[in-house]
Design an enzyme around this catalytic site. Structure first.
Site, PDB file in Angstrom:
ATOM      1  N   GLU A  53      -6.046 -10.925  -1.525  1.00 12.83           N
ATOM      2  CA  GLU A  53      -6.879 -10.791  -0.319  1.00 12.83           C
ATOM      3  C   GLU A  53      -8.350 -10.717  -0.700  1.00 12.83           C
ATOM      4  O   GLU A  53      -9.101  -9.870  -0.209  1.00 12.83           O
ATOM      5  CB  GLU A  53      -6.470  -9.520   0.450  1.00 12.83           C
ATOM      6  CG  GLU A  53      -4.988  -9.462   0.778  1.00 12.83           C
ATOM      7  CD  GLU A  53      -4.567  -8.216   1.562  1.00 12.83           C
ATOM      8  OE1 GLU A  53      -5.430  -7.527   2.134  1.00 12.83           O
ATOM      9  OE2 GLU A  53      -3.356  -7.939   1.601  1.00 12.83           O
ATOM     10  N   GLU A  64       0.803  -1.242   0.000  1.00 16.03           N
ATOM     11  CA  GLU A  64       0.000   0.000   0.000  1.00 16.03           C
ATOM     12  C   GLU A  64       0.826   1.278   0.000  1.00 16.03           C
ATOM     13  O   GLU A  64       0.596   2.171   0.809  1.00 16.03           O
ATOM     14  CB  GLU A  64      -0.961  -0.019   1.199  1.00 16.03           C
ATOM     15  CG  GLU A  64      -1.851  -1.258   1.225  1.00 16.03           C
ATOM     16  CD  GLU A  64      -2.804  -1.295   2.416  1.00 16.03           C
ATOM     17  OE1 GLU A  64      -2.670  -0.460   3.324  1.00 16.03           O
ATOM     18  OE2 GLU A  64      -3.680  -2.186   2.424  1.00 16.03           O
TER      19      GLU A  64
HETATM   20  C1  XIL Z   1      -6.312  -6.988   8.176  1.00 18.60           C
HETATM   21  C2  XIL Z   1      -6.615  -8.226   9.023  1.00 18.60           C
HETATM   22  O1  XIL Z   1      -7.506  -9.040   8.316  1.00 18.60           O
HETATM   23  C3  XIL Z   1      -7.195  -7.815  10.351  1.00 18.60           C
HETATM   24  O2  XIL Z   1      -7.319  -8.945  11.212  1.00 18.60           O
HETATM   25  C4  XIL Z   1      -6.305  -6.775  11.031  1.00 18.60           C
HETATM   26  O3  XIL Z   1      -6.935  -6.327  12.215  1.00 18.60           O
HETATM   27  C5  XIL Z   1      -6.069  -5.602  10.112  1.00 18.60           C
HETATM   28  O4  XIL Z   1      -5.515  -6.070   8.889  1.00 18.60           O
HETATM   29  N1  XIL Z   1      -4.884  -5.043   3.648  1.00 18.60           N
HETATM   30  C6  XIL Z   1      -3.917  -5.913   4.069  1.00 18.60           C
HETATM   31  C7  XIL Z   1      -4.190  -6.856   5.174  1.00 18.60           C
HETATM   32  O5  XIL Z   1      -2.844  -5.970   3.433  1.00 18.60           O
HETATM   33  O6  XIL Z   1      -3.045  -7.133   5.941  1.00 18.60           O
HETATM   34  C8  XIL Z   1      -5.301  -6.368   6.081  1.00 18.60           C
HETATM   35  O7  XIL Z   1      -5.600  -7.390   7.024  1.00 18.60           O
HETATM   36  C9  XIL Z   1      -6.498  -5.984   5.263  1.00 18.60           C
HETATM   37  C10 XIL Z   1      -6.169  -4.859   4.308  1.00 18.60           C
END
Ligand code: XIL
Length: 363
Positions: free
Chosen positions: A257, A152
């Site tokens: 994701e 990011e």
């Molecule tokens: C999220 C997790 O799913 C949560 O459990 C945590 O509290 C916050 O992070 N982008 C990403 C991930 O790259 O690491 C994030 O994961 C969601 C957004």
């Protein structure tokens, strides 16, 4: 009577044996992964784990390899859970992904601050970044297949995000992170991972970033599209344009994701205004009683549209990873939402979206 029983038993066993799995159906196309939470990694969620073994051939740790978890204090690394995560993947012959090395979230303050509370200088932050990457990537050298090296770093308008990394080190923090990761494990695949790259301005910025990395001699194996999607955003066409644009630079695409937020109140500006005229629909827990069948079908069709694009572009797409196993695990339940973003429900039963996705792989 006995004959009937035996026949029945055989039929069920046959069915169980031929029960299709995501990893089988998409074998020729791409890996199919899931993010694992703490209970799943620690063996405290037996049903979750067996579903992961049955359906997926790639895993990502949802939280345990983030800086705050694995390196909470300057001299303290916490490898107990990550070791178990890697062991789980090895035991089951899965592609093991590392997530994530350099990010502005879930990184302790001490990383950026000196003893007097003022920001550290470039040299110190580079050294901290180097030591962190060398230690974490080095520990799993040859065992973790690929790393989300930088997460990011691009803003919505395509410029670099004003993170502490950028402010303290400068633009080359990204090149440095990739170089350190490459030194620590020359055979690991290295990824740049971000969300909303389907939107043209941000995509343009990320494309420029990847080009710059390539010109600096950094090998970016793939760009990760996080895939935190809504019901109508982004369109399958936007996703396809994005995959094609990165593939043209000679990098692969990994969907890292994937989930689809179905709660009406989370739909943002994407056509949700109409829906939100209904006061009830503004409640985060609007679907607390369950997702109506009509919406299960909407979600299934949405997944079909996306997977049609992934399959059509399978040459460029190396992996599709879901952000969680079942709906009960999903981070999209935060803020009081009762959400249904994945292919398996809160009891780890397949939803209509699961069958819909499988169909896209059965050519
Ligand atoms: C999220 C997790 O799913 C949560 O459990 C945590 O509290 C916050 O992070 N982008 C990403 C991930 O790259 O690491 C994030 O994961 C969601 C957004």
């Amino acid at each position: 009577m006995l004959a009937v029983l035996v026949a029945l038993l055989m039929a069920t066993r046959g069915a169980a044996q031929t029960q299709p799995s995501l990893k089988e159906v998409f074998k020729k196309d791409f890996l199919v992964g899931a993010a694992l939470n703490y209970p799943q990694i620690l063996g405290l969620d037996g049903r979750g784990d067996s579903l992961v073994r049955q359906q997926f051939n790639a895993i990502t740790p949802e939280n345990c390899l983030k800086w705050e978890s694995v390196h909470p204090r300057p001299e303290t690394y916490s490898f107990e859970v990550p070791d178990k995560y890697v062991a789980f993947g090895e035991k089951n012959g899965m592609a093991i992904i590392g997530h994530t090395l350099v990010w502005h979230h879930q990184t302790p303050r001490w990383v950026f601050d000196s003893a007097n509370g003022k920001p550290v200088d470039r040299e110190i932050l580079l050294r901290r970044m180097h030591d962190h990457i060398a230690t974490v990537v080095g520990r799993y050298k040859g065992r973790i297949k690929g790393w989300d090296v930088v997460n990011e770093a691009v803003d919505e308008d395509g410029s670099l995000r004003q993170s502490p990394w950028l402010k303290i080190i400068g633009e080359d923090f990204i090149v440095k992170a990739f170089q350190f990761a490459h030194e620590a494990d020359p055979n690991a695949e290295l990824y740049y991972n971000d969300y909303s790259l389907e939107n043209a301005p941000k995509r343009k910025g990320a494309l420029a970033l990847v080009k710059k990395l390539q010109e600096s001699g950094v090998h970016v194996a793939a760009v990760g599209l996080q895939g935190h999607y809504k019901l109508v955003w982004p369109s399958p066409a936007q996703v396809e344009t994005t995959i094609t644009a990165f593939a043209a630079l000679g990098v692969k695409v990994v969907v890292t994701e994937l989930d689809i937020d179905v709660v009406p109140a989370s739909q943002g500006n994407e056509g949700a205004d109409l829906l939100l005229n209904n006061k009830d629909m503004r409640r985060a827990d609007f679907y607390a009683a369950g997702l109506p069948d009509s919406m299960q079908q909407v979600l299934a069709r949405r997944y079909t549209g996306l997977f049609a694009v992934f399959v059509r572009n399978a040459e460029a797409v190396d992996r599709v990873t879901f952000w969680g196993v079942g709906d009960g695990n999903s981070w999209l339940n935060s803020g009081g939402r009762v959400n249904y973003p994945l292919l398996f429900d809160r009891k780890y039963q397949p939803k209509p979206a699961f069958d819909a996705v499988l169909k896209t792989g059965m050519k």
